[in-house]
Write an enzyme that holds these catalytic residues in place. Structure first.
Site, PDB file in Angstrom:
ATOM      1  N   PHE A  12      53.113   2.515  -9.767  1.00 51.04           N
ATOM      2  CA  PHE A  12      52.316   1.543 -10.267  1.00 51.04           C
ATOM      3  C   PHE A  12      52.787   0.204  -9.463  1.00 51.04           C
ATOM      4  O   PHE A  12      53.870  -0.191  -9.344  1.00 51.04           O
ATOM      5  CB  PHE A  12      53.097   1.120 -11.758  1.00 51.04           C
ATOM      6  CG  PHE A  12      52.482   2.280 -12.646  1.00 51.04           C
ATOM      7  CD1 PHE A  12      51.528   1.488 -13.749  1.00 51.04           C
ATOM      8  CD2 PHE A  12      53.048   3.411 -12.911  1.00 51.04           C
ATOM      9  CE1 PHE A  12      50.905   2.463 -14.708  1.00 51.04           C
ATOM     10  CE2 PHE A  12      52.445   4.077 -14.074  1.00 51.04           C
ATOM     11  CZ  PHE A  12      51.493   3.702 -14.724  1.00 51.04           C
ATOM     12  N   ASP A  13      51.795  -0.483  -9.113  1.00 51.05           N
ATOM     13  CA  ASP A  13      51.836  -1.880  -8.701  1.00 51.05           C
ATOM     14  C   ASP A  13      52.590  -2.805  -9.743  1.00 51.05           C
ATOM     15  O   ASP A  13      52.442  -2.377 -10.976  1.00 51.05           O
ATOM     16  CB  ASP A  13      50.534  -2.483  -8.256  1.00 51.05           C
ATOM     17  CG  ASP A  13      50.481  -3.941  -7.914  1.00 51.05           C
ATOM     18  OD1 ASP A  13      51.424  -4.457  -6.955  1.00 51.05           O
ATOM     19  OD2 ASP A  13      49.541  -4.669  -8.297  1.00 51.05           O
ATOM     20  N   LEU A  14      53.195  -3.881  -9.418  1.00 46.24           N
ATOM     21  CA  LEU A  14      53.472  -4.574 -10.544  1.00 46.24           C
ATOM     22  C   LEU A  14      52.749  -5.829 -11.056  1.00 46.24           C
ATOM     23  O   LEU A  14      52.411  -5.743 -12.036  1.00 46.24           O
ATOM     24  CB  LEU A  14      55.135  -5.329  -9.878  1.00 46.24           C
ATOM     25  CG  LEU A  14      55.973  -5.966 -11.067  1.00 46.24           C
ATOM     26  CD1 LEU A  14      56.038  -5.479 -12.576  1.00 46.24           C
ATOM     27  CD2 LEU A  14      57.256  -6.448 -10.378  1.00 46.24           C
TER      28      LEU A  14
END
Length: 218
Positions: A12-14
């Site tokens: 997951f990107d943040l």
């Protein structure tokens, strides 16, 4: 785009994927730009800063030199580490998705262009650390400065050898480009800051409009 298939590990990107960090990031950019006599009043003009490495954005959008960009990131962090870090919120509907992915036995990893110490603080602050097996980010000195480098680092740190079972989830083109360069598939999500056109042009394997859509791939 590919036919949907199942994955065991989700990167997951943040910013723009797990959390809406627009207020903290834009406030930090505004603070940094003021150091150069630039008064930016249109916050939406700064949304392109959300996601990509900051040095790239200062160069691209304000014509800074590499040296100026590095200096500007230092000013940015003065504000960010004190206030901007927590001017942030977890996207609605995301926690139940993370809970369900864990219930299904999936491995969850954060892969962000944000410095890793900041990313870890944010994940802990919002109580998300119980969902993630690892948090991978760039180094404070600029090392691992691309999404590809962060993804490769995360793959190594988690001892993942079968890349075909890993899916990157992000909202901007650099998430897709980094995933492709590192040899993994990418799901572009539309509730963040990127557009369908941006994600498709970058080569996203899948597109989903909601956080719930992520569950289709598990």
């Amino acid at each position: 785009m590919n036919d949907k298939r199942s994955y065991d590990t989700f990167f997951f990107d943040l910013d723009g994927t797990l959390t809406d960090s627009s207020l903290g990031i834009t406030n930090s950019v505004i603070y940094a730009l003021k150091k150069y006599g630039i008064e930016e009043t249109d916050r939406t003009k700064l949304y392109p800063f959300i996601g990509p490495p900051l040095t790239v954005s200062f160069e691209r959008y304000y014509g800074f030199s590499k040296e100026q960009s590095i200096e500007a990131v230092g000013y940015y962090r003065e504000y960010y580490r004190e206030k901007g870090l927590f001017e942030n919120r977890v996207y609605d509907g995301l926690v139940p998705v993370l809970e369900e992915l864990k219930r299904r036995g999936r491995t969850l990893v954060v892969a962000t262009s944000k410095p890793e110490p900041f990313a870890r603080k944010i994940i802990e602050h919002f109580g998300l650390n119980s969902y993630f097996d690892y948090v991978a980010g760039m180094e404070m000195d600029g090392g691992r400065g691309t999404k590809e480098a962060v993804i490769r680092y995360a793959l190594d740190a988690c001892r993942i050898t079968d890349k075909s079972k890993v899916l990157m989830i992000g909202d901007r083109e650099h998430d897709v480009i980094g995933a492709k360069a590192a040899g993994i598939d990418c799901l572009g999500i539309l509730y963040g800051f990127g557009s369908r056109e941006e994600l498709l042009e970058a080569g996203a394997d899948y597109i989903e409009e909601t956080a719930e859509g992520i569950l289709k791939y598990s």
